[in-house]
Design a protein around this motif. Structure first.
Motif, mmCIF file in Angstrom:
data_model
loop_
_atom_site.group_PDB
_atom_site.id
_atom_site.type_symbol
_atom_site.label_atom_id
_atom_site.label_comp_id
_atom_site.label_asym_id
_atom_site.label_seq_id
_atom_site.Cartn_x
_atom_site.Cartn_y
_atom_site.Cartn_z
ATOM 1 N N ARG A 1 -19.249 -75.125 2.320
ATOM 2 C CA ARG A 1 -19.521 -76.504 2.733
ATOM 3 C C ARG A 1 -18.225 -77.172 3.181
ATOM 4 O O ARG A 1 -17.129 -76.687 2.872
ATOM 5 C CB ARG A 1 -20.128 -77.267 1.565
ATOM 6 C CG ARG A 1 -19.230 -77.224 0.345
ATOM 7 C CD ARG A 1 -19.934 -77.652 -0.933
ATOM 8 N NE ARG A 1 -19.113 -77.322 -2.088
ATOM 9 C CZ ARG A 1 -19.414 -77.666 -3.333
ATOM 10 N NH1 ARG A 1 -20.519 -78.339 -3.570
ATOM 11 N NH2 ARG A 1 -18.628 -77.329 -4.335
ATOM 12 N N ASP B 1 -22.740 -81.429 -1.024
ATOM 13 C CA ASP B 1 -22.867 -80.910 0.341
ATOM 14 C C ASP B 1 -21.582 -81.068 1.146
ATOM 15 O O ASP B 1 -21.348 -80.324 2.094
ATOM 16 C CB ASP B 1 -23.999 -81.644 1.065
ATOM 17 C CG ASP B 1 -25.334 -81.440 0.384
ATOM 18 O OD1 ASP B 1 -25.823 -80.306 0.382
ATOM 19 O OD2 ASP B 1 -25.876 -82.425 -0.165
ATOM 20 N N VAL B 2 -20.763 -82.044 0.778
ATOM 21 C CA VAL B 2 -19.504 -82.273 1.477
ATOM 22 C C VAL B 2 -18.515 -82.881 0.482
ATOM 23 O O VAL B 2 -18.905 -83.624 -0.420
ATOM 24 C CB VAL B 2 -19.693 -83.200 2.704
ATOM 25 C CG1 VAL B 2 -20.285 -84.543 2.295
ATOM 26 C CG2 VAL B 2 -18.391 -83.404 3.457
#
Length: 318
Positions: free
Chosen positions: A277, A208-209
């Motif tokens: 993202r 996600d990151v």
């Protein structure tokens, strides 16, 4: 019978002196009197506390010049996240300047209640970031490495950060169990066919990151200094236009990954350009400007934590 207190260690004394100086606001003479030591020893203990990271200082005030540079970088490169830290002056290690800001940026994600997969590169800047972090209970998140954790001599890669962060945040973590760079493309492919490696790769690809360092490919390239590439391999990639690297993957001045040299043998996961993202680069220093600029151009990174001199150099060359 109660057990007598243990003798204080040098670290204990340094931590106490640092606390009295930075938190208690005492002078070194007052610390000397409080601890019953000489002023010279008090000075050495305070210096030791800072040098060994026993005391961490964060700037709460956002300096106007840094805010202006953040806005300019955001506008010029279309960045999602930007943090510019004050510079420490000529000759200072820029990692010391950016580590607290980078730590605060990572902590922001780790405090989010919804579960995240956080993918991490490696290098001195990310290790500085980890050292500057506070401890957080974040068991809802998963931490995964983007890059192999085996050095050429078979030892654990010195700058691998996943396990260091996991110790501070008590989150599940997934090292990449492959060499940083394999001897041959065939061996690299064999490692990546192993089921445990495939699971870690899939987790990293779905992160996600992303937090990565940005390495230069000049003659002081970290890949060369740390023994991951030979001088001949660096020469070959420089001739092909190598400008920088992220997670061991080398790219040119436009941020395009090269199809040669160690890129054919690099383990782990390549950070794809143009991710939707957050992909945040943690980097500063004059030698890194071409590499950071290239990574920004192709959007290998869409966020940046850097210092004032580096920010100004990036804007002057953009």
């Amino acid at each position: 019978m109660s057990r007598p207190d243990a003798e204080p260690s040098l670290h204990d004394d340094a931590a106490r002196a640092g606390w009295l100086y930075y938190v208690g606001g005492m002078t070194q003479d007052q610390i000397a009197a409080e601890l019953g030591i000489s002023r010279q020893r008090a000075q050495r203990l305070v210096s030791r506390a800072m040098a060994e990271g026993l005391i961490q200082v964060r700037l709460n005030h956002r300096i106007g010049a840094c805010l202006d540079l953040e806005a300019a970088l955001r506008d010029r490169f279309g960045l999602d996240r930007v943090r510019v830290a004050p510079g420490l002056g000529a000759g200072a290690d820029p990692v010391r300047a950016i580590a607290p800001a980078a730590a605060a940026e990572l902590e922001r994600f780790l405090r989010m209640p919804e579960p995240l997969v956080v993918a991490l590169g490696t290098g001195r800047a990310l290790r500085g970031m980890v050292d500057a972090m506070v401890e957080i209970d974040s068991p809802q998140h998963r931490l995964v490495s983007l890059i192999g954790n085996i050095a050429p001599d078979g030892s654990a890669s010195f700058f691998d950060v996943v396990m260091r962060i996991a110790d501070k945040v008590r989150a599940p973590h997934y090292p990449m169990p492959v060499p940083v760079i394999s001897p041959t493309p065939e061996e690299n492919e064999a490692f990546h066919r192993l089921p445990p490696v495939r699971k870690v790769v899939a987790l990293a690809e779905a992160a996600d990151v992303v937090f990565v360092g940005v390495g230069q490919m000049s003659n002081d390239a970290p890949l060369l200094a740390d023994g991951f590439v030979t001088r001949a391999e660096l020469d070959e990639m420089q001739t092909a236009g190598a400008s920088g690297e992220v997670a061991g993957w080398v790219f040119d001045s436009e941020g395009r990954y090269l199809d040669l040299g160690t890129n054919r043998r690099t383990g782990g996961v390549r950070v794809a350009p143009g991710l939707a993202r957050p992909s945040i680069g943690i980097a500063a220093g004059a030698s890194k400007v071409p590499a950071i600029l290239a990574a920004l151009k192709s959007r290998i990174i869409n966020g940046l934590v850097t210092d004032e001199p580096t920010a100004r150099a990036l804007l002057s060359r953009a």
